[in-house]
Design a protein around this motif. Structure first.
Motif: not given
Lengths: 387, 276
Positions: B73, B105-106, B109
């Motif tokens: 994260r 995913n982070h 994006h």
């Protein structure tokens, strides 16, 4: 200009507008029914006041982003519903461990899993308390009207700052989507706890983000924003400087601090309302949207000569043991009504040492509890005590 | 940059590091410090965010505003830091597992938003902290504790992934090419928008041991022998590039990013608000 403005507002909208009053200037979220409206209002309003909105790629990212923003010095919030709240739990624990002020709004819907997305429930009571792994302290507030949403979201932000903790702000689909009218409180009515900025630190001070005996505050070191202080935060057990330490003694000390910082301030943290309890022989315990039905049930029962009162906790966690025990000591019957299979009533029975007769009204099928269901439970209780 | 110059940027009381002898992480850390020193950035104006893994421990040693966050994260935390405090230079230090698997995913994006971050990926082809499992950047056929018969998966190409996703500065170097690494990190830091620097690094303890390249220096020699500069690679055939590490600057473009575009929204919204 102290004339009060009469407004009609939706619950989710009140949550967003109240957050702005509290000083929230960063929102990260992901679309989910029935909490999406909060993100929509925030996306419209935040840039007007110099704040920032971002729609993240998922709820894991949203929770991470608000913690990052808060550590950087800006009051932050996210809003979601059960499925998203489940995804946020790891980050919630990180906010607990790093004592980062954050507000997590959970507008509850029928659950578990995808459940009943457009219908209300109160099934996340235990998740709000124990959702993340490991022991930790938590504060969870749950208002029961749109006006209360507006007022208590400010309290949620203040608690987050004062106690350096993530705060769960519980709502439910009905509370989130219904519209109610009320006199809009003036922003001047609220005391706002502000973040200490890094330039307020003295030059020579080495800021210890996790110092327990702080000169700035009784027992909780306030968080300062990033900059001159150059501190380190980690999800690992750490000492007062924030650096990881593997020693059991320090781990145990930190855990005690997490628990005590909440436990020692219960007088401030526990918010609840009581109605017609002065002469009450019975008590109805209900919170959130269910408290509205409970209030009506109380009135109906009173009209039939039953001396019943209502206990409505706003602070769900920490559990309001002290005020509730006082009530349980003087009544001869309890009704607990909640839209789940007994999460809060289980806690009530845990402190019901005198074994006062108790009835529960439980449902988690997406329907609100009717006042008549509560009156029926009360009538059963009366029958029981006459036997 | 000599030792004492580097130490100005380190939290020297927290040494030694947790890293094994021969590990490449220290080289990437030093290159980052040298890049920051060259740019004369103020230490107070830098925030470094890391995830979980060997490389993510780097934040604890750097004397900046530092956050050691959750596995995968780091980029999402850094996004919050950057948007809350656009004045800070925000660096993400992450590993191949952290950035490309759990944090994939982070990563895509943040590239898509052209978020103004400098993401340094320490790619040692393996999960070191947990004891040597294969990662999404482990070359096919390599051995790891969870690929005892050889890895059957195809690795991501970080550069291609970042390019497709929209990052605006993308470069790759290895720990053998220290000066290039400094140069690329420096350019990434100065670049406005999403910068991705893949630092190919060595893990002699796990990747090296399981794949019969037994030491840190041995792995550096391997990087030396098997790296090809992008300019050269362009002239080579696909078969000739098999198993080679292509190093260089792949993308360097100007494009609006979230931070600047959001500032425009703020100005528009504030104007409409005050016009009322």
């Amino acid at each position: 200009m102290s004339e009060k403005k009469f407004v009609i507002m939706q619950g989710d909208e009140a949550c967003a507008m109240g957050a702005l009053v509290a000083g929230c200037r960063f929102f990260a979220g992901y679309p989910i029914t029935p909490a999406t409206d909060i993100a929509e209002v925030m996306s419209r309003e935040l840039p007007k006041v110099g704040g920032t909105f971002i729609q993240m790629e998922d709820e894991l990212g949203s929770a991470a982003a608000i913690i990052g923003a808060s550590l950087a010095g800006v009051k932050s919030m996210t809003a979601t519903s059960g499925p998203g709240f489940s995804l946020m739990q790891e980050a919630f624990g990180y906010a607990s461990m790093t004592e980062t002020p954050t507000v997590f709004v959970d507008v509850q819907r029928g659950s578990p899993s995808t459940g009943l997305p457009t219908k209300p429930a109160q099934g996340d009571i235990m998740q709000a308390r124990w959702g993340t792994h490991g022991d930790h302290a938590v504060i969870a507030l749950y208002p029961s009207s749109v006006e209360e949403v507006y007022r208590y979201i400010v309290t949620a932000f203040n608690f987050a700052e004062l106690y350096r903790t993530p705060v769960v702000f519980l709502m439910d689909e009905t509370l989130g989507h219904m519209r109610e009218s009320f006199y809009l409180p003036s922003p001047m009515e609220f005391d706002i706890v502000e973040r200490i900025q890094t330039n307020e630190l003295k030059n020579e001070t080495v800021y210890q983000p996790f110092l327990e005996d702080s000169e700035l505050y009784d027992d909780i070191q306030p968080l300062v924003s990033m900059g001159k202080s150059r501190f380190h935060v980690s999800g690992l057990f750490h000492d007062e400087s924030g650096f990881p330490v593997g020693e059991s003694e320090i781990a145990s000390q930190l855990m005690k601090h997490f628990i005590n910082k909440i436990k020692l301030h219960l007088d401030d943290i526990l918010i609840y309302d009581t109605y017609m309890m002065e002469d009450a022989e019975y008590v109805i315990i209900a919170y959130g949207i269910t408290a509205r039905s409970a209030y009506r049930a109380m009135k109906l029962a009173r009209a039939n000569g039953i001396k019943v009162g209502l206990f409505k906790p706003i602070t769900i966690w920490p559990f309001p043991s002290v005020p509730l025990k006082k009530i349980l000591n003087k009544v001869s019957g309890i009704v607990v009504a909640e839209m789940n299979m007994g999460q809060f009533s289980h806690e009530v029975s845990r402190i019901n040492k005198r074994q006062v007769p108790m009835q529960t009204v439980l449902r988690e099928d997406g329907q609100l509890i009717s006042p008549f269901d509560i009156v029926n439970a009360l009538t059963n209780l009366l029958g029981e005590s006459e036997d | 940059m000599n030792r004492s110059e580097a130490q100005e940027y380190l939290r020297n009381t927290h040494m030694p590091t947790v890293w094994c002898p021969g590990c490449g992480n220290g080289i990437v850390l030093k290159a980052t410090i040298e890049a920051i020193k060259n740019l004369k950035y103020n230490k107070d104006d830098i925030a470094v965010v890391s995830g979980i893994g060997c490389s993510s421990r780097a934040t604890g040693y750097l004397d900046f505003n530092t956050m050691h966050t959750l596995h995968g994260r780091a980029i999402a935390f850094a996004t919050g830091v950057k948007l809350a405090r656009p004045d800070l230079n925000v660096i993400v230090m992450t590993g191949d597992g952290d950035a490309m698997a759990i944090g994939g995913n982070h990563f895509i994006h943040a590239c898509r938003r052209n978020m103004d971050l400098t993401v340094i990926i320490f790619n040692n082809n393996i999960y070191g902290m947990t004891g040597g499992q294969y990662s999404p950047l482990t070359p096919t056929g390599s051995y790891a504790t969870t690929s005892p018969y050889g890895d059957i998966e195809t690795p991501f190409d970080t550069v291609e992934l970042a390019k497709t996703s929209g990052a605006t500065y993308i470069a790759r170097a290895t720990t053998y090419h220290y000066n290039l690494l400094v140069k690329y990190i420096q350019k990434g830091l100065a670049h406005r928008g999403m910068s991705v620097i893949e630092a190919v690094s060595q893990c002699p303890t796990y990747y090296g041991r399981y794949n019969k390249v037994d030491s840190g220096p041995g792995m550096l020699q391997y990087f030396k022998d098997n790296s090809v500069l992008l300019s050269q690679a362009k002239k080579m055939k696909k078969e000739e590039l098999e198993g080679k590490i292509i190093i260089g600057e792949f993308v360097e473009i100007e494009k609006p990013g979230y931070v600047d575009e959001y500032e425009k929204i703020r100005q528009r919204a504030e104007a409409t608000n005050s016009a009322k």
